[in-house]
Write a protein that holds these residues in place. Sequence first.
Motif, PDB file in Angstrom:
ATOM      1  N   MET A  61      22.958  42.115 -47.994  1.00 32.24           N
ATOM      2  CA  MET A  61      24.321  41.328 -47.954  1.00 32.24           C
ATOM      3  C   MET A  61      24.977  41.764 -46.590  1.00 32.24           C
ATOM      4  N   ASN A  62      25.645  40.575 -46.158  1.00 28.07           N
ATOM      5  CA  ASN A  62      26.274  40.910 -44.953  1.00 28.07           C
ATOM      6  C   ASN A  62      27.585  41.717 -45.163  1.00 28.07           C
ATOM      7  N   ALA A  63      27.855  42.613 -44.210  1.00 29.20           N
ATOM      8  CA  ALA A  63      29.208  43.169 -44.351  1.00 29.20           C
ATOM      9  C   ALA A  63      30.472  42.471 -44.119  1.00 29.20           C
ATOM     10  N   GLU A  64      31.436  42.578 -44.506  1.00 25.29           N
ATOM     11  CA  GLU A  64      32.574  41.928 -44.439  1.00 25.29           C
ATOM     12  C   GLU A  64      33.249  42.375 -42.949  1.00 25.29           C
ATOM     13  N   PRO A  65      33.667  41.261 -42.283  1.00 26.88           N
ATOM     14  CA  PRO A  65      34.216  41.744 -40.930  1.00 26.88           C
ATOM     15  C   PRO A  65      35.326  42.604 -40.953  1.00 26.88           C
ATOM     16  N   ALA A  66      35.530  43.445 -40.066  1.00 31.60           N
ATOM     17  CA  ALA A  66      36.581  44.581 -39.979  1.00 31.60           C
ATOM     18  C   ALA A  66      38.042  43.538 -39.829  1.00 31.60           C
ATOM     19  N   LEU A  67      39.110  44.034 -40.163  1.00 33.13           N
ATOM     20  CA  LEU A  67      40.319  43.556 -40.165  1.00 33.13           C
ATOM     21  C   LEU A  67      41.256  44.375 -39.500  1.00 33.13           C
ATOM     22  N   PHE A 124      43.809  40.228 -37.667  1.00 33.31           N
ATOM     23  CA  PHE A 124      42.895  39.794 -36.835  1.00 33.31           C
ATOM     24  C   PHE A 124      41.678  40.220 -37.267  1.00 33.31           C
ATOM     25  N   ASP A 125      40.684  39.470 -36.669  1.00 38.56           N
ATOM     26  CA  ASP A 125      39.189  39.931 -36.890  1.00 38.56           C
ATOM     27  C   ASP A 125      38.491  39.750 -35.349  1.00 38.56           C
ATOM     28  N   ASP A 126      37.149  39.990 -35.382  1.00 40.57           N
ATOM     29  CA  ASP A 126      36.621  39.730 -34.174  1.00 40.57           C
ATOM     30  C   ASP A 126      36.766  38.343 -33.514  1.00 40.57           C
ATOM     31  N   HIS A 139      56.556  30.500 -43.594  1.00 38.00           N
ATOM     32  CA  HIS A 139      55.299  30.045 -42.844  1.00 38.00           C
ATOM     33  C   HIS A 139      54.125  31.163 -42.485  1.00 38.00           C
ATOM     34  N   VAL A 140      53.193  31.169 -43.643  1.00 41.68           N
ATOM     35  CA  VAL A 140      52.092  32.173 -43.620  1.00 41.68           C
ATOM     36  C   VAL A 140      51.105  31.361 -43.044  1.00 41.68           C
ATOM     37  N   ALA A 141      50.702  31.684 -41.911  1.00 36.60           N
ATOM     38  CA  ALA A 141      49.697  31.038 -41.100  1.00 36.60           C
ATOM     39  C   ALA A 141      48.379  31.609 -41.587  1.00 36.60           C
ATOM     40  N   VAL A 142      47.360  30.847 -42.073  1.00 37.34           N
ATOM     41  CA  VAL A 142      45.970  31.227 -42.516  1.00 37.34           C
ATOM     42  C   VAL A 142      44.942  30.608 -41.746  1.00 37.34           C
ATOM     43  N   ARG A 143      44.119  30.993 -41.220  1.00 39.11           N
ATOM     44  CA  ARG A 143      42.974  30.381 -40.342  1.00 39.11           C
ATOM     45  C   ARG A 143      42.244  29.368 -41.306  1.00 39.11           C
ATOM     46  N   PRO A 144      42.397  27.839 -40.792  1.00 37.59           N
ATOM     47  CA  PRO A 144      41.763  26.785 -41.775  1.00 37.59           C
ATOM     48  C   PRO A 144      40.297  27.394 -42.023  1.00 37.59           C
ATOM     49  N   GLY A 145      39.871  26.957 -43.319  1.00 34.59           N
ATOM     50  CA  GLY A 145      38.631  27.051 -43.692  1.00 34.59           C
ATOM     51  C   GLY A 145      38.138  28.295 -44.245  1.00 34.59           C
ATOM     52  N   ALA A 162      42.615  39.212 -46.567  1.00 42.55           N
ATOM     53  CA  ALA A 162      43.733  39.274 -45.263  1.00 42.55           C
ATOM     54  C   ALA A 162      45.098  39.433 -45.627  1.00 42.55           C
ATOM     55  N   LEU A 163      45.598  38.900 -46.718  1.00 42.14           N
ATOM     56  CA  LEU A 163      46.790  38.994 -47.305  1.00 42.14           C
ATOM     57  C   LEU A 163      46.985  40.598 -47.782  1.00 42.14           C
ATOM     58  N   ALA A 164      46.118  41.119 -48.516  1.00 46.50           N
ATOM     59  CA  ALA A 164      46.306  42.442 -48.902  1.00 46.50           C
ATOM     60  C   ALA A 164      46.313  43.313 -47.686  1.00 46.50           C
ATOM     61  N   ALA A 165      45.703  43.113 -46.543  1.00 47.80           N
ATOM     62  CA  ALA A 165      45.802  43.733 -45.245  1.00 47.80           C
ATOM     63  C   ALA A 165      47.274  43.800 -44.786  1.00 47.80           C
ATOM     64  N   LEU A 166      47.758  42.562 -44.842  1.00 44.70           N
ATOM     65  CA  LEU A 166      49.345  42.261 -44.156  1.00 44.70           C
ATOM     66  C   LEU A 166      50.311  43.077 -45.219  1.00 44.70           C
ATOM     67  N   LEU A 167      49.737  42.909 -46.422  1.00 40.68           N
ATOM     68  CA  LEU A 167      50.917  43.445 -47.361  1.00 40.68           C
ATOM     69  C   LEU A 167      50.861  45.151 -47.176  1.00 40.68           C
ATOM     70  N   ALA A 168      49.649  45.788 -46.691  1.00 40.55           N
ATOM     71  CA  ALA A 168      49.824  47.014 -46.566  1.00 40.55           C
ATOM     72  C   ALA A 168      50.418  47.372 -45.117  1.00 40.55           C
ATOM     73  N   LEU A 169      50.345  46.524 -44.292  1.00 41.93           N
ATOM     74  CA  LEU A 169      51.073  46.682 -43.086  1.00 41.93           C
ATOM     75  C   LEU A 169      52.344  46.568 -43.170  1.00 41.93           C
TER      76      LEU A 169
END
Length: 382
Positions: A1-7, A49-51, A106-112, A121-128
């Motif tokens: 299983m591929n690891a989720e990219p770090a945020l 952000f991710d890589d 305006h909550v910008a989310v990467r298309p696709g 990603a939203l959970a990471a934003l909420l923690a911030l």
Amino acid sequence: MNAEPALRAAIVPGVGALPAEDWTACFPGEAEGWDYYRACGNDRAAAVFDDRGLVLGAPLFRMEYRLDTPLQGRAAAVAQRLGDAVPGLMRWGMLGVGSPLTERCHVAVRPGLSPQDRARALAALLALLEAEAARTGDRLVVFKDVAEPDAGWLAPVLGAHRYAAVGSLPVAVLDLGGCDAAGYLASLSPATRKDLKRKLKSRASVRIEHRSGIDGIAAEIDALYESTRQNSQVRYGEFEDLPDGYFQNVARMQPGRTRFVLYWVGDRLAAFNLLLLQPDRVIDKFLGMAYPLAREHNLYAVSWMENVRFAMESHRPLLQVGQTAYASKLRFGSRLAPSTNFVQCRNGVLNRIIRGAAPWLALDRWDPDLRAFRSRRPDRAS
């Protein structure tokens, strides 16, 4: 299983610090876009952000929020006296997501992005945001004016993080697709059509000018906006404040998407409209009028039909006429697009109280025009 990219989540110095192409890809054609936020002086944003770069981002603002902001009329006056008697009772520090100068969060989310990655990603934003509110001492974190369909994906995640859904002011929108001026007038009730035609006779005494900038009249524009604000029957505190140089900056930084419509009576500038342009709509952003001159020449009705005409001639099917002052907008055929604020208080006990009191805290509950409109509907909500 591929690891989720770090945020990685971070506070950055405004939407202008994010890549313009990434932001614009999330909101193609949006009039209140990357340049607009820079023109407004937005100096804080939250980003994840991710890589590969930006995954999710949103503008931020801070204010001392008055708990009685939704109240109007006599209820507002009573709350004002209570707040004056007990300093600190009504004013709570608020970290806002969105902007007082937009009608959409305006909550910008990467298309696709997949729903799972978007929620992560939203959970990471909420923690911030929670950490930032703790750092600044703000009691409230608020997502201001979440519109459909954004609410569809934001609400489940925000609800799971103890955010309460509180009704905001809806946005009035007039649908003009496939219509000409005669067809639009025919769509109105006979009484409204007759009244509007009568008021439009004042058009003969008014000179209308379209401009992309306001060089030489910026001070007059500011004064007309303030005049209209002071004559309004509703008050929404700091949400009505404009930064210094707002009109000039918006015109300068996005000239192709900004139009000022000026209404002259003789040599006097009697009213103006700031219009923002995007492919599918004209946004009637701000109106300023001189009183009593504007009433004597029925400039609200004249400006309404001028905006209808311009939207039709520029082949834009929607005229977005904003929040508040709903009585005429509804009478002239607008529909209401719902909007929601999502609110969390960092104090758990107070947050439970807010969740229970959400219906009473809704801005749309207290607006006098909306109350009158709903009282006339047989399916009105309690």
